[in-house]
Design an enzyme around this catalytic site. Structure first.
Site, mmCIF file in Angstrom:
data_model
loop_
_atom_site.group_PDB
_atom_site.id
_atom_site.type_symbol
_atom_site.label_atom_id
_atom_site.label_comp_id
_atom_site.label_asym_id
_atom_site.label_seq_id
_atom_site.Cartn_x
_atom_site.Cartn_y
_atom_site.Cartn_z
ATOM 1 N N GLY A 207 0.838 -1.206 0.000
ATOM 2 C CA GLY A 207 0.000 0.000 0.000
ATOM 3 C C GLY A 207 0.860 1.238 0.000
ATOM 4 N N ASN A 208 0.285 2.380 0.325
ATOM 5 C CA ASN A 208 1.072 3.610 0.431
ATOM 6 C C ASN A 208 0.440 4.525 1.480
ATOM 7 O OD1 ASN A 208 -0.877 5.495 -0.964
ATOM 8 N ND2 ASN A 208 -0.568 3.996 -2.602
ATOM 9 N N TYR A 209 1.090 5.668 1.745
ATOM 10 C CA TYR A 209 0.685 6.530 2.857
ATOM 11 C C TYR A 209 -0.482 7.474 2.526
ATOM 12 C CZ TYR A 209 5.138 5.178 4.994
ATOM 13 O OH TYR A 209 6.178 4.490 5.538
#
Ligand code: C5P
Length: 406
Positions: A207-209
């Site tokens: 995923g990512n932030y």
């Protein structure tokens, strides 16, 4: 400047700037609004209810209960087209931010379904205190609208930020708000927001932030201006906005976001692709949790579908596609390349090198790069203010010649 037929609750709280509420009431009535004045107990120490009742031609409500009757705060909250809290003290803002309900103003605020505008007024140091600023950010995240304070001489003798905005400017802002309320009426706008999660096994993902804050701010501002918004939201910790003009589609993976976008896009006038979509996903998803074994392991990745590129290919002449580019280096060159490759009409560039910009912040600093190489740089602003700048740009393209509403 018209507020003809608009029902406005003017809530006055206990600040020396309350004396300006008389002018404000006069101007609102003159612009055609029906004004119901509410006062906190402290506000009455600064200005007389009789003055405001005379100017508004209505009885002022200053208690949840008076000698004769209980004030129906729920009905008042539903009656209003807009609530204007002016002046808004640090104390009242703190109560709004935490949901405290101990007077008629806080009770109506909690019951209201309409837009709430607040015009703070306080001393410089109170204004600058992190608690006040935190409360204001919280109110903005609820969708409430801040009317910025002015700089100048304050009652304490200090000079700085904290003066309530001038009544003329407040009335101008409200009439713009109502004019813009219909600006996007009849337009359907697709917004993608948040991250995507690409499963590795049943318990892990890539995923990512991304928080989804920028896309949600865009969706809210568009819906406030009358658009029907189709918000495709990746897995984020913040909840989807509750707004009659926003329909939310929750998705998890890039593939799901892509398929949902492709399905909705033909009926949309504009697509704003603010999601941080994973570019790669594991080629195989393990059916069971992967066990720790050798010292190193590798996961084979494959490309995810590029939503922006797919919509760029589907685009008809009267549709607009807007993209985002969050870069860490070679910002402009990379953004320009994406603008072309994905057939965007403009791209919003933000750099992780600018402090306060990008993932998870409440602020952002953007540059808009348009087809044909024109560009506009903006200063660091809250994400809701950035949303206004982006949407004004879209409005300029969708409704050429109309210019900015005033
Ligand atoms: O990830 P990248 O920097 O290329 O993203 C640029 C733009 O393309 C963004 O607007 C993003 O939402 C969009 N995008 C997309 N589908 C992808 C990757 C990016 O729509 N798979």
């Amino acid at each position: 400047m018209s507020l003809r037929g608009k029902k406005i609750v003017l809530a006055i709280t206990g600040s020396i700037a309350a004396y300006k509420a008389a002018f404000l009431t006069r101007l609102l009535v003159k612009a055609g609004a029906e004004v119901q004045v509410l006062m906190t107990p402290d506000a009455e120490k600064f200005i007389s209810p009789l003055t405001l009742a005379t100017l508004s031609k209505r009885k002022v409500i200053s208690g949840l209960v008076d000698a004769e009757q209980w004030s129906n705060h729920v009905a008042l909250g539903l009656w209003a087209d807009l609530i204007l809290v002016a002046p808004a003290t640090a104390n009242t803002l703190a109560k709004f931010a935490t949901g405290l309900c101990d007077n008629i103003v806080t009770a109506v605020y909690l019951s209201a379904k309409c837009p709430v505008f607040f015009a703070p007024a306080m001393d410089l140091d109170m204004w600058q205190h992190p608690a006040t600023q935190h409360n204001i950010q919280r109110l903005i995240s609820f969708g409430n609208k801040l009317i910025p304070v002015a700089h100048g001489e304050l009652a304490s003798g200090l000079v700085g930020d904290g003066r309530m905005a001038e009544p003329e400017d407040i009335v101008k802002l409200l009439s713009t708000h109502f004019a813009e309320g219909n600006q996007f009426k009849g337009k359907t706008i697709l917004v993608t927001a948040g991250p995507t999660y690409e499963p590795i096994d049943p318990v892990r993902f890539i995923g990512n932030y991304s928080s989804g804050k920028m896309g949600i701010a865009l969706a809210t501002e568009l819906a406030d201006r009358g658009a029907l918004v189709k918000l495709i939201l990746g897995p984020t910790r913040i909840s989807a906005p509750v707004h009659p003009g926003i329909e939310t589609f929750n998705v998890t993976t890039a593939r799901e976001m892509h398929d949902q976008a492709v399905q909705l896009y033909p009926d949309c006038d504009v697509a704003i692709l603010a999601a941080a979509v994973a570019d790669y996903r594991p080629r195989h998803q393990a059916p069971e949790k992967i066990k720790k074994s050798s010292d190193a392991m590798s996961i084979e990745l494959e490309k995810t579908p590029d939503i922006a590129a797919s919509l760029g290919k589907m685009k008809r002449g009267n549709q607009l596609n807007i993209g985002f580019a969050l870069e860490t280096n070679n910002e402009e060159a990379n953004a320009k390349e994406k603008l072309k490759k994905k057939n965007f009409d403009f791209i919003v560039l933000n750099s992780l090198r600018d402090s306060g910009a990008g993932f998870n912040h409440d602020t952002n600093k953007i540059t808009i790069l348009k087809k044909g190489n024109t560009q506009k740089k903006f200063k660091l602003k809250s994400k809701s203010e950035v949303a206004v700048d982006i949407i004004n740009e879209i409005a300029g393209m969708l409704f050429p010649g109309k210019g900015k509403l005033s």
